[in-house]
Design an enzyme around this catalytic site. Structure first.
Site, PDB file in Angstrom:
ATOM      1  N   LYS A  21      11.045  15.073 -31.826  1.00 25.66           N
ATOM      2  CA  LYS A  21      10.892  15.826 -30.569  1.00 25.66           C
ATOM      3  C   LYS A  21       9.431  16.196 -30.341  1.00 25.66           C
ATOM      4  CE  LYS A  21      13.751  19.074 -31.976  1.00 25.66           C
ATOM      5  NZ  LYS A  21      14.063  18.556 -33.325  1.00 25.66           N
ATOM      6  N   ARG A  70      19.180  25.671 -28.365  1.00 24.41           N
ATOM      7  CA  ARG A  70      19.771  25.213 -29.620  1.00 24.41           C
ATOM      8  C   ARG A  70      21.204  25.693 -29.783  1.00 24.41           C
ATOM      9  NH1 ARG A  70      14.756  24.322 -32.623  1.00 24.41           N
ATOM     10  NH2 ARG A  70      15.147  23.573 -34.719  1.00 24.41           N
ATOM     11  N   ARG A  97       6.419  15.042 -43.538  1.00 26.91           N
ATOM     12  CA  ARG A  97       5.742  15.584 -42.351  1.00 26.91           C
ATOM     13  C   ARG A  97       4.588  16.510 -42.723  1.00 26.91           C
ATOM     14  NH1 ARG A  97       9.092  18.413 -37.636  1.00 26.91           N
ATOM     15  NH2 ARG A  97      10.008  19.692 -39.278  1.00 26.91           N
ATOM     16  N   ARG A 111       5.023  22.488 -43.646  1.00 36.93           N
ATOM     17  CA  ARG A 111       5.878  23.641 -43.380  1.00 36.93           C
ATOM     18  C   ARG A 111       6.689  24.016 -44.607  1.00 36.93           C
ATOM     19  NH1 ARG A 111       8.793  22.192 -37.812  1.00 36.93           N
ATOM     20  NH2 ARG A 111      10.442  23.360 -38.861  1.00 36.93           N
ATOM     21  N   ARG A 163      19.413  23.537 -42.194  1.00 36.53           N
ATOM     22  CA  ARG A 163      19.000  23.265 -40.805  1.00 36.53           C
ATOM     23  C   ARG A 163      19.879  22.191 -40.165  1.00 36.53           C
ATOM     24  NH1 ARG A 163      13.027  21.944 -42.091  1.00 36.53           N
ATOM     25  NH2 ARG A 163      12.825  21.412 -39.887  1.00 36.53           N
TER      26      ARG A 163
END
Ligand code: ADP
Ligand code: ADP
Ligand code: ZN
Length: 215
Positions: free
Chosen positions: A13, A88, A127, A161, A172
């Site tokens: 995203k 969400r 990431r 992160r 998640r």
């Protein structure tokens, strides 16, 4: 143009939102980034969100709706915006509908990025982002042209992160399938949903999204 990018954590995203910002000149509204800024600033919202985010759970609808309501009222959102990470939950989606309705506006298109769970794990674990400009990277799929230096701003301050670990990702993903995936049916019912294969290379996903938006 008012868009929603919908998809599980790691679907791409944020990566795709950055291209759309450049292509259409409208801002990216990333609730994850806003919350991380609030945590870093130590604001009231940040204090409430910190532990929830570290656990991989969802911050309350009341907090999120207030953040977005305030943000979409800013002048730079008048021409449109790209929502990345909001809504969400079904409650957030309804709240968004009413916020926009009050301004005589509506969401034009919801792009759902479809990515397999195994690929999400790989994407999340590799990431990292530039701490200076926010550009996103990946150990395997999107390395900086010059190792250790951000392509966009030239700084060398990369960040990972805290919640991008396999354990938190499981929570998640659970939250995604339980609370967020129902939005696919919701926006389908409102005839807003367009599905894009998020398993393709970054550039091909961008092309597919632009094809959808220009159709
Ligand atoms: P999200 O915002 O949905 O959580 P990101 O855009 O941050 O996801 O992407 C997660 C990671 O996967 C990043 O490291 C990014 O560089 C990488 N990535 C994004 N899209 C793709 C893709 N189509 N193929 C491979 N890696 C990708
Ligand atoms: P990703 O796309 O990789 O899952 P985000 O950066 O969008 O991550 O969000 C990080 C965290 O911030 C989420 O796990 C959640 O705790 C919180 N968060 C972000 N957006 C929302 C939202 N709309 N509702 C509730 N919590 C949110
Ligand atoms: Zn940078």
């Amino acid at each position: 143009m008012r868009l929603i990018l919908l998809g599980p954590p790691g679907a791409g995203k944020g990566t795709q939102a950055k291209f759309l910002v450049d292509a259409y000149g409208i801002p990216q509204l990333s609730t994850g980034d806003m919350l991380r800024e609030a945590v870093a600033a130590g604001s009231d919202v940040g204090k409430q969100a910190k532990a929830i985010m570290e656990a991989g759970k969802l911050v309350s609808d009341d907090i999120m709706n207030a953040i977005i309501s305030e943000r979409i009222s800013q002048p730079d959102c008048r021409k449109g915006f790209i929502l990345d990470g909001f809504p969400r939950t079904l409650e957030q989606a309804d709240a968004l509908y009413h916020m926009l309705e009050g301004k005589g506006m509506e969401i034009d298109t919801v792009i759902a990025l479809e990515v397999d769970d195994d690929a999400l794990v790989e994407r999340i674990s590799g990431r990292f982002t530039c701490g200076n400009c926010g550009e996103g990277y990946h150990d395997k799929f999107k390395q900086p042209a010059k190792e250790g230096v951000c392509d966009r701003c030239g700084e060398s301050d990369f960040k990972r992160r805290k919640d991008d670990n396999p354990e938190t990702l499981r929570t998640r993903l659970f939250a995604y399938y339980k609370d967020t995936a129902p939005l696919i049916g919701y926006y389908h019912a409102y005839r807003k949903l367009r599905t894009v294969d998020g398993m393709a290379d970054i550039g091909d996903v961008t092309k597919a999204i632009r094809a959808v938006l220009e159709a």
